[in-house]
Design a protein around this motif. Structure first.
Motif, mmCIF file in Angstrom:
data_model
loop_
_atom_site.group_PDB
_atom_site.id
_atom_site.type_symbol
_atom_site.label_atom_id
_atom_site.label_comp_id
_atom_site.label_asym_id
_atom_site.label_seq_id
_atom_site.Cartn_x
_atom_site.Cartn_y
_atom_site.Cartn_z
ATOM 1 N N ARG A 291 0.704 -1.307 0.059
ATOM 2 C CA ARG A 291 0.277 0.007 -0.496
ATOM 3 C C ARG A 291 0.500 1.477 0.007
ATOM 4 O O ARG A 291 1.997 1.659 1.005
ATOM 5 C CB ARG A 291 -0.710 -0.105 1.799
ATOM 6 N N SER A 292 1.072 2.578 -0.579
ATOM 7 C CA SER A 292 1.109 3.333 -1.023
ATOM 8 C C SER A 292 1.071 4.149 0.072
ATOM 9 O O SER A 292 1.030 5.244 0.310
ATOM 10 C CB SER A 292 1.638 3.937 -2.819
ATOM 11 N N ILE A 293 -0.841 4.706 0.121
ATOM 12 C CA ILE A 293 -1.432 5.401 0.070
ATOM 13 C C ILE A 293 -2.743 4.592 1.401
ATOM 14 O O ILE A 293 -2.830 3.950 1.028
ATOM 15 C CB ILE A 293 -2.217 6.655 -0.103
ATOM 16 N N ARG A 294 -2.836 5.044 2.096
ATOM 17 C CA ARG A 294 -3.758 5.090 3.710
ATOM 18 C C ARG A 294 -4.777 5.943 3.891
ATOM 19 O O ARG A 294 -5.116 7.185 4.032
ATOM 20 C CB ARG A 294 -2.878 4.724 4.702
ATOM 21 N N PRO A 295 -6.119 4.846 4.172
ATOM 22 C CA PRO A 295 -7.324 6.127 4.630
ATOM 23 C C PRO A 295 -7.405 6.568 5.528
ATOM 24 O O PRO A 295 -6.713 5.222 6.652
ATOM 25 C CB PRO A 295 -9.076 5.157 3.693
ATOM 26 N N VAL A 296 -7.634 7.864 5.912
ATOM 27 C CA VAL A 296 -7.622 8.111 7.616
ATOM 28 C C VAL A 296 -8.513 8.657 7.736
ATOM 29 O O VAL A 296 -9.129 9.985 6.853
ATOM 30 C CB VAL A 296 -6.350 9.165 8.173
ATOM 31 N N ILE A 297 -9.290 8.031 8.673
ATOM 32 C CA ILE A 297 -10.591 9.180 9.550
ATOM 33 C C ILE A 297 -10.304 10.186 10.271
ATOM 34 O O ILE A 297 -9.692 9.996 11.005
ATOM 35 C CB ILE A 297 -11.064 7.357 10.429
ATOM 36 N N GLU B 172 1.886 6.790 2.494
ATOM 37 C CA GLU B 172 2.260 5.413 4.124
ATOM 38 C C GLU B 172 3.429 6.433 4.130
ATOM 39 O O GLU B 172 3.845 6.158 5.577
ATOM 40 C CB GLU B 172 2.049 4.674 2.648
ATOM 41 N N ARG B 173 4.428 6.616 3.232
ATOM 42 C CA ARG B 173 5.404 6.773 3.640
ATOM 43 C C ARG B 173 5.924 8.332 3.559
ATOM 44 O O ARG B 173 5.771 8.690 2.180
ATOM 45 C CB ARG B 173 7.124 6.075 3.422
ATOM 46 N N LYS B 174 6.181 9.540 4.821
ATOM 47 C CA LYS B 174 6.470 10.641 4.187
ATOM 48 C C LYS B 174 7.843 10.863 4.354
ATOM 49 O O LYS B 174 9.223 10.099 4.713
ATOM 50 C CB LYS B 174 5.654 11.511 4.791
#
Ligand code: SF4
Ligand code: SF4
Length: 96
Positions: free
Chosen positions: A35-41, A94-96
């Motif tokens: 995963r390269s991006i993740r959903p954040v609530i 996912e990683r900054k």
């Protein structure tokens, strides 16, 4: 040949289970590695369960009126962020 017609069942929202596929025993292999991006609530989530219903991997649950994501199995597809009408899910790197 007659088409197969699934039996029509009426059910209420309260009968829909609110746990994830992992909790139900359907997911066993962690697949979040690519995963390269993740959903954040975000705080404005109202717990409407739309993201829960649309997540193709069944990794969203709704607890205490807010959506929660099992990051061990979320693949970062972003469907949940698209479906949330009030923009309570943001896709972050996912990683900054
Ligand atoms: S669709 Fe949006 S508002 Fe509804 S439960 Fe999911 S994150 Fe919360
Ligand atoms: S990004 Fe995709 S897999 Fe992850 S919680 Fe959202 S809809 Fe489900």
């Amino acid at each position: 040949m007659r088409p197969y017609i699934r039996e029509k069942k009426d059910f209420s929202f309260s009968e829909v289970p609110e746990n994830t596929s992992f909790e139900a025993g359907y997911l066993t292999t962690v697949n979040s590695g690519w995963r390269s991006i993740r959903p954040v609530i975000k705080e404005k989530c109202v717990g409407c369960e739309q993201c829960y219903l649309y997540c193709p991997d069944g990794v969203i649950s709704v607890k205490d009126g807010k959506a929660a994501i099992d990051y061990d199995f979320c693949k970062g597809c972003g469907i949940c962020a698209k479906i949330c009408k009030i923009g309570a899910i943001e896709m972050e790197a996912e990683r900054k």
